[in-house]
Write a protein that holds these residues in place. Structure first.
Motif, PDB file in Angstrom:
ATOM      1  N   PHE A  52       0.826  -1.216   0.000  1.00  0.00           N
ATOM      2  CA  PHE A  52       0.000   0.000   0.000  1.00  0.00           C
ATOM      3  C   PHE A  52       0.855   1.258   0.000  1.00  0.00           C
ATOM      4  CE2 PHE A  52      -4.527  -0.915   1.742  1.00  0.00           C
ATOM      5  CZ  PHE A  52      -4.794  -1.636   0.610  1.00  0.00           C
ATOM      6  N   VAL A  53       1.885   1.266   0.833  1.00  0.00           N
ATOM      7  CA  VAL A  53       2.727   2.465   0.929  1.00  0.00           C
ATOM      8  C   VAL A  53       3.638   2.573  -0.294  1.00  0.00           C
ATOM      9  CG1 VAL A  53       4.552   3.620   2.245  1.00  0.00           C
ATOM     10  CG2 VAL A  53       2.660   2.496   3.440  1.00  0.00           C
ATOM     11  N   LYS A  54       4.279   1.462  -0.663  1.00  0.00           N
ATOM     12  CA  LYS A  54       5.269   1.525  -1.745  1.00  0.00           C
ATOM     13  C   LYS A  54       4.635   1.814  -3.110  1.00  0.00           C
ATOM     14  CE  LYS A  54       8.717   1.816  -1.602  1.00  0.00           C
ATOM     15  NZ  LYS A  54       9.251   3.199  -1.391  1.00  0.00           N
ATOM     16  N   ALA A  55       3.389   1.391  -3.312  1.00  0.00           N
ATOM     17  CA  ALA A  55       2.721   1.713  -4.581  1.00  0.00           C
ATOM     18  C   ALA A  55       1.962   3.035  -4.453  1.00  0.00           C
ATOM     19  CB  ALA A  55       1.785   0.588  -4.986  1.00  0.00           C
ATOM     20  N   GLU A  56       2.120   3.710  -3.312  1.00  0.00           N
ATOM     21  CA  GLU A  56       1.526   5.032  -3.060  1.00  0.00           C
ATOM     22  C   GLU A  56       0.001   5.014  -3.144  1.00  0.00           C
ATOM     23  OE1 GLU A  56       3.811   7.222  -5.940  1.00  0.00           O
ATOM     24  OE2 GLU A  56       5.428   7.605  -4.524  1.00  0.00           O
ATOM     25  N   ILE A  57      -0.567   3.820  -2.873  1.00  0.00           N
ATOM     26  CA  ILE A  57      -2.025   3.700  -2.880  1.00  0.00           C
ATOM     27  C   ILE A  57      -2.618   4.478  -1.706  1.00  0.00           C
ATOM     28  CG2 ILE A  57      -3.896   1.995  -2.587  1.00  0.00           C
ATOM     29  CD1 ILE A  57      -1.792   0.001  -3.909  1.00  0.00           C
ATOM     30  N   ILE A  58      -1.824   4.684  -0.660  1.00  0.00           N
ATOM     31  CA  ILE A  58      -2.323   5.416   0.509  1.00  0.00           C
ATOM     32  C   ILE A  58      -2.337   6.917   0.252  1.00  0.00           C
ATOM     33  CG2 ILE A  58      -1.485   3.660   2.100  1.00  0.00           C
ATOM     34  CD1 ILE A  58       0.660   5.814   2.981  1.00  0.00           C
ATOM     35  N   SER A  59      -1.816   7.338  -0.910  1.00  0.00           N
ATOM     36  CA  SER A  59      -1.725   8.774  -1.151  1.00  0.00           C
ATOM     37  C   SER A  59      -3.064   9.373  -1.570  1.00  0.00           C
ATOM     38  CB  SER A  59      -0.690   9.060  -2.237  1.00  0.00           C
ATOM     39  OG  SER A  59      -0.762  10.415  -2.615  1.00  0.00           O
ATOM     40  N   TRP A  60      -3.446  10.432  -0.899  1.00  0.00           N
ATOM     41  CA  TRP A  60      -4.660  11.176  -1.248  1.00  0.00           C
ATOM     42  C   TRP A  60      -4.573  11.640  -2.696  1.00  0.00           C
ATOM     43  CZ3 TRP A  60      -6.044  16.244  -2.575  1.00  0.00           C
ATOM     44  CH2 TRP A  60      -7.349  16.651  -2.271  1.00  0.00           C
ATOM     45  N   PHE A  61      -3.369  11.983  -3.137  1.00  0.00           N
ATOM     46  CA  PHE A  61      -3.189  12.482  -4.502  1.00  0.00           C
ATOM     47  C   PHE A  61      -3.452  11.398  -5.550  1.00  0.00           C
ATOM     48  CE2 PHE A  61      -0.287  15.397  -2.110  1.00  0.00           C
ATOM     49  CZ  PHE A  61      -0.994  16.568  -2.363  1.00  0.00           C
ATOM     50  N   ARG A  62      -3.071  10.152  -5.248  1.00  0.00           N
ATOM     51  CA  ARG A  62      -3.311   9.070  -6.205  1.00  0.00           C
ATOM     52  C   ARG A  62      -4.818   8.849  -6.417  1.00  0.00           C
ATOM     53  NH1 ARG A  62       0.683   9.870  -8.053  1.00  0.00           N
ATOM     54  NH2 ARG A  62       2.731   8.999  -7.610  1.00  0.00           N
ATOM     55  N   ILE A  63      -5.584   9.006  -5.325  1.00  0.00           N
ATOM     56  CA  ILE A  63      -7.042   8.839  -5.428  1.00  0.00           C
ATOM     57  C   ILE A  63      -7.629   9.998  -6.236  1.00  0.00           C
ATOM     58  CG2 ILE A  63      -9.181   8.520  -4.098  1.00  0.00           C
ATOM     59  CD1 ILE A  63      -6.993   6.287  -3.792  1.00  0.00           C
ATOM     60  N   GLN A  64      -7.087  11.197  -6.028  1.00  0.00           N
ATOM     61  CA  GLN A  64      -7.525  12.347  -6.830  1.00  0.00           C
ATOM     62  C   GLN A  64      -7.234  12.111  -8.317  1.00  0.00           C
ATOM     63  OE1 GLN A  64      -8.984  15.565  -6.222  1.00  0.00           O
ATOM     64  NE2 GLN A  64      -9.762  14.353  -4.521  1.00  0.00           N
ATOM     65  N   GLU A  65      -6.033  11.624  -8.615  1.00  0.00           N
ATOM     66  CA  GLU A  65      -5.679  11.330 -10.020  1.00  0.00           C
ATOM     67  C   GLU A  65      -6.651  10.319 -10.619  1.00  0.00           C
ATOM     68  OE1 GLU A  65      -0.786  11.731 -10.086  1.00  0.00           O
ATOM     69  OE2 GLU A  65      -1.725   9.806  -9.739  1.00  0.00           O
ATOM     70  N   MET A  66      -7.017   9.318  -9.830  1.00  0.00           N
ATOM     71  CA  MET A  66      -7.933   8.287 -10.318  1.00  0.00           C
ATOM     72  C   MET A  66      -9.281   8.911 -10.688  1.00  0.00           C
ATOM     73  SD  MET A  66      -9.354   4.854  -8.388  1.00  0.00           S
ATOM     74  CE  MET A  66      -9.740   5.628  -6.833  1.00  0.00           C
ATOM     75  N   PHE A  67      -9.847   9.701  -9.768  1.00  0.00           N
ATOM     76  CA  PHE A  67     -11.185  10.249 -10.006  1.00  0.00           C
ATOM     77  C   PHE A  67     -11.167  11.430 -10.982  1.00  0.00           C
ATOM     78  CE2 PHE A  67     -12.302   8.238  -5.765  1.00  0.00           C
ATOM     79  CZ  PHE A  67     -13.025   7.216  -6.345  1.00  0.00           C
ATOM     80  N   ARG A  68      -9.994  11.928 -11.315  1.00  0.00           N
ATOM     81  CA  ARG A  68      -9.888  12.964 -12.347  1.00  0.00           C
ATOM     82  C   ARG A  68      -9.421  12.372 -13.677  1.00  0.00           C
ATOM     83  NH1 ARG A  68     -10.162  18.005 -10.020  1.00  0.00           N
ATOM     84  NH2 ARG A  68     -10.231  17.903  -7.754  1.00  0.00           N
ATOM     85  N   LEU A  69      -9.278  11.052 -13.713  1.00  0.00           N
ATOM     86  CA  LEU A  69      -8.834  10.327 -14.916  1.00  0.00           C
ATOM     87  C   LEU A  69      -7.499  10.862 -15.438  1.00  0.00           C
ATOM     88  CD1 LEU A  69     -12.254  10.061 -16.830  1.00  0.00           C
ATOM     89  CD2 LEU A  69     -11.218   8.349 -15.345  1.00  0.00           C
TER      90      LEU A  69
ATOM     91  N   PHE B 108       2.511  19.807  -2.856  1.00  0.00           N
ATOM     92  CA  PHE B 108       2.503  18.469  -3.479  1.00  0.00           C
ATOM     93  C   PHE B 108       3.739  17.656  -3.100  1.00  0.00           C
ATOM     94  CE2 PHE B 108       0.109  21.279  -6.370  1.00  0.00           C
ATOM     95  CZ  PHE B 108      -1.124  20.659  -6.279  1.00  0.00           C
ATOM     96  N   SER B 109       4.309  17.952  -1.917  1.00  0.00           N
ATOM     97  CA  SER B 109       5.582  17.329  -1.568  1.00  0.00           C
ATOM     98  C   SER B 109       5.425  15.966  -0.896  1.00  0.00           C
ATOM     99  CB  SER B 109       6.379  18.256  -0.662  1.00  0.00           C
ATOM    100  OG  SER B 109       5.631  18.547   0.494  1.00  0.00           O
ATOM    101  N   GLY B 110       4.289  15.720  -0.259  1.00  0.00           N
ATOM    102  CA  GLY B 110       4.149  14.468   0.491  1.00  0.00           C
ATOM    103  C   GLY B 110       3.099  13.554  -0.111  1.00  0.00           C
ATOM    104  N   LEU B 111       2.946  12.359   0.506  1.00  0.00           N
ATOM    105  CA  LEU B 111       1.914  11.430   0.048  1.00  0.00           C
ATOM    106  C   LEU B 111       0.526  11.988   0.320  1.00  0.00           C
ATOM    107  CD1 LEU B 111       3.244   7.932   1.225  1.00  0.00           C
ATOM    108  CD2 LEU B 111       2.988   8.698  -1.118  1.00  0.00           C
ATOM    109  N   MET B 112       0.430  12.770   1.411  1.00  0.00           N
ATOM    110  CA  MET B 112      -0.843  13.379   1.784  1.00  0.00           C
ATOM    111  C   MET B 112      -0.697  14.889   1.661  1.00  0.00           C
ATOM    112  SD  MET B 112      -2.595  10.718   2.723  1.00  0.00           S
ATOM    113  CE  MET B 112      -3.885  11.091   3.895  1.00  0.00           C
ATOM    114  N   PRO B 113      -1.759  15.601   1.262  1.00  0.00           N
ATOM    115  CA  PRO B 113      -1.651  17.050   1.132  1.00  0.00           C
ATOM    116  C   PRO B 113      -1.542  17.729   2.503  1.00  0.00           C
ATOM    117  CG  PRO B 113      -3.897  16.326   0.702  1.00  0.00           C
ATOM    118  CD  PRO B 113      -3.089  15.095   0.938  1.00  0.00           C
ATOM    119  N   ALA B 114      -0.405  18.405   2.709  1.00  0.00           N
ATOM    120  CA  ALA B 114      -0.188  19.067   4.003  1.00  0.00           C
ATOM    121  C   ALA B 114      -1.221  20.166   4.235  1.00  0.00           C
ATOM    122  CB  ALA B 114       1.229  19.640   4.048  1.00  0.00           C
ATOM    123  N   ASP B 115      -1.822  20.682   3.127  1.00  0.00           N
ATOM    124  CA  ASP B 115      -2.837  21.726   3.279  1.00  0.00           C
ATOM    125  C   ASP B 115      -4.082  21.212   4.012  1.00  0.00           C
ATOM    126  OD1 ASP B 115      -1.534  23.834   1.620  1.00  0.00           O
ATOM    127  OD2 ASP B 115      -1.745  22.304   0.070  1.00  0.00           O
TER     128      ASP B 115
END
Lengths: 171, 191
Positions: A52-69, B108-115
Motif C-alpha cells: 500500500f505504501v510503496k505503490a503510493e495507494i495510501i496517497s490522497w493524490f493518487r485517489i484524486q488522479e484516479m477520479f480525475r482520470l 505536493f511534496s508528500g503522500l498526503m496534502p499538508a494543506d
C-alpha cells in the motif's frame, strides 16, 4: 464456472442479514483459530501494508488522479488485483484446494440488496474526501499520518451509526 | 542499483496489483477467510461499544483474525515508511496538480496534502470535513454496502459476484461526484 460453484457450501444466513453482514456465519470454521494462524494473518497484513505504501495507494493524490482520470495507476492496481484474485479463486475451485489445516475452502456469495447502491455511493463520496478506503486508513496511520486516527475513529462512528439505524434504512 | 535502492522506488501498478490480488488466496488458504477490511470497523464496534445493538451482538472474537490483519497493515505502513521510503518526492500528474491548485491545495511534496492533513486542522472546519465527515461516510457507506474496495471490488468481483460489481460501480460514481462536485464546493466553503 456455474458447475464448480455448486460444489461450494452456501452458508445459511438469516433472511434479514446478507452473508457478508453476518460474521461468524460465512465461514464454517469449526476449529478455533490457532496462534500460528493469527501470526500468519499478521504477516499477510504487514506485506499488504508495505505494498500500500510503496505503490503510493495510501496517497490522497493518487485517489484524486484516479477520479480525475489523470493517471492509470490506481485502475492498473485494482484491475490487476481483481484479475489475480479471480484466477486464484478459479484455481482454488478447480483444484478443490484445502486450507492449511485441511478444511474445505468456502466463499459465501454476496446477496444483492439496495444498500450496495446507497452505501456504495456514500462510501464513494467519503473515498474522494479522505483519499482512503478502510485499508489505506490503517497504513496511513502506521506511516505516521497520525491525524488519520480521527478519520478512523469517525469511520468507526459511521459503522456504529449504521448498526444503530440499520433496521430503519432501506435495503 | 542494489536491491534496497530498487524497492525504495515507487512500485508500479503491475507489481502492486498482483501482490494485492494474492492476498485473496493467501487468506483463503491460511484459514478460509474472505479478503475484506471494512469489517474490521464493525468488529471494533462490537468489541468496544456494542450498546446492545443487534448488529453488534455476535462473537467478534471469532473474527479477531481480521483485527490482527489490519494491525499488520498499520505495521506494514510503519515498516515501509521507516525503512523503505522513497528519497524522492512523489510525482503527481500535472493536470491533477493544476486542478487542485485552483482549489487551494498547493503543497505536493508528500503522500498526503499538508494543506489538509495537518494537526492544526483537527479542530477547524477543514478537519471537520476531511477527517470527521469523510471518515463517517467511509464507515457508514462501507457497512451499508456490505464491503469496501477489498471486500467488493477485489474479493467480490474476483468471485464473480454481480452485487459486488454493482457496489463497485457505485463506489466509483460516488468518488467521481465527490471529487468533481463535492470537493470544489467544500473547498469553497472552507476558503
Amino acid at each position: 464456472m456455474k458447475n464448480t460453484q455448486e460444489n461450494f457450501v452456501v452458508s445459511p444466513s438469516a433472511p434479514d442479514l446478507t452473508p457478508e453482514q453476518k460474521p461468524g456465519v460465512q465461514n464454517e470454521q469449526r476449529n478455533p483459530e490457532n496462534v500460528a494462524n493469527l501470526g500468519r494473518y499478521l504477516i499477510v497484513g504487514v506485506l499488504f501494508g508495505i505494498v500500500f505504501v510503496k505503490a503510493e495507494i495510501i496517497s490522497w493524490f493518487r485517489i484524486q488522479e484516479m477520479f480525475r482520470l489523470d493517471s492509470f495507476h490506481m485502475y492498473g492496481v485494482i484491475g490487476s488485483a481483481v484479475m489475480v484474485g479471480m484466477l486464484s479463486i478459479f484455481l482454488i475451485k478447480k483444484w478443490n484446494a484445502k486450507t492449511l489445516s485441511g478444511d474445505k475452502i468456502t466463499i459465501a456469495p454476496k446477496t444483492f440488496q439496495k444498500g450496495q447502491i446507497y452505501g456504495g455511493l456514500l462510501f464513494g463520496l467519503g473515498w474522494a474526501l479522505t483519499g482512503a478506503c478502510p485499508g489505506p486508513l490503517y497504513a496511513q496511520i502506521g506511516s505516521g499520518f497520525l491525524v488519520v486516527i480521527i478519520t478512523l475513529l469517525s469511520a468507526m462512528l459511521g459503522t456504529w451509526t449504521y448498526g444503530y439505524f440499520r433496521e430503519r434504512l432501506p435495503h | 542499483m542494489n536491491f534496497l535502492e530498487l524497492i525504495r522506488q515507487p512500485w508500479p501498478w503491475y507489481i502492486a496489483g498482483p501482490l494485492i490480488g494474492l492476498t485473496v488466496p493467501a487468506l483463503l488458504i491460511i484459514g478460509n477467510k474472505p479478503f475484506g477490511i471494512s469489517s474490521s470497523l464493525r468488529h471494533a464496534c462490537a468489541a468496544c461499544v456494542p450498546a446492545n445493538i443487534s448488529f453488534f451482538k455476535y462473537d467478534w472474537k471469532a473474527e479477531s483474525w481480521n483485527l490482527i490483519f489490519v494491525l499488520g497493515i498499520a505495521l506494514g505502513g510503519f515498516i515501509a515508511t521507516q525503512f523503505l521510503a522513497d528519497p524522492n518526492a512523489i510525482v503527481i500528474a500535472s493536470d491533477t496538480q493544476q486542478d487542485l491548485a485552483a482549489l487551494g491545495i498547493t503543497d505536493f511534496s508528500g503522500l498526503m496534502p499538508a494543506d489538509l492533513f495537518s494537526v492544526e486542522n483537527i479542530f477547524n472546519f477543514k478537519g471537520l470535513i476531511f477527517f470527521v465527515f469523510g471518515g463517517f461516510l467511509v464507515g457508514f457507506g462501507t457497512r451499508y454496502a456490505g464491503g469496501c474496495t477489498s471486500g467488493h471490488a477485489i474479493m467480490g468481483i474476483a468471485n464473480l459476484q454481480w452485487p459486488s460489481l454493482v457496489a463497485t460501480i457505485c463506489f466509483m460514481i460516488g468518488g467521481f461526484v465527490g471529487t468533481l462536485v463535492l470537493l470544489p464546493w467544500l473547498m469553497g466553503l472552507v476558503g
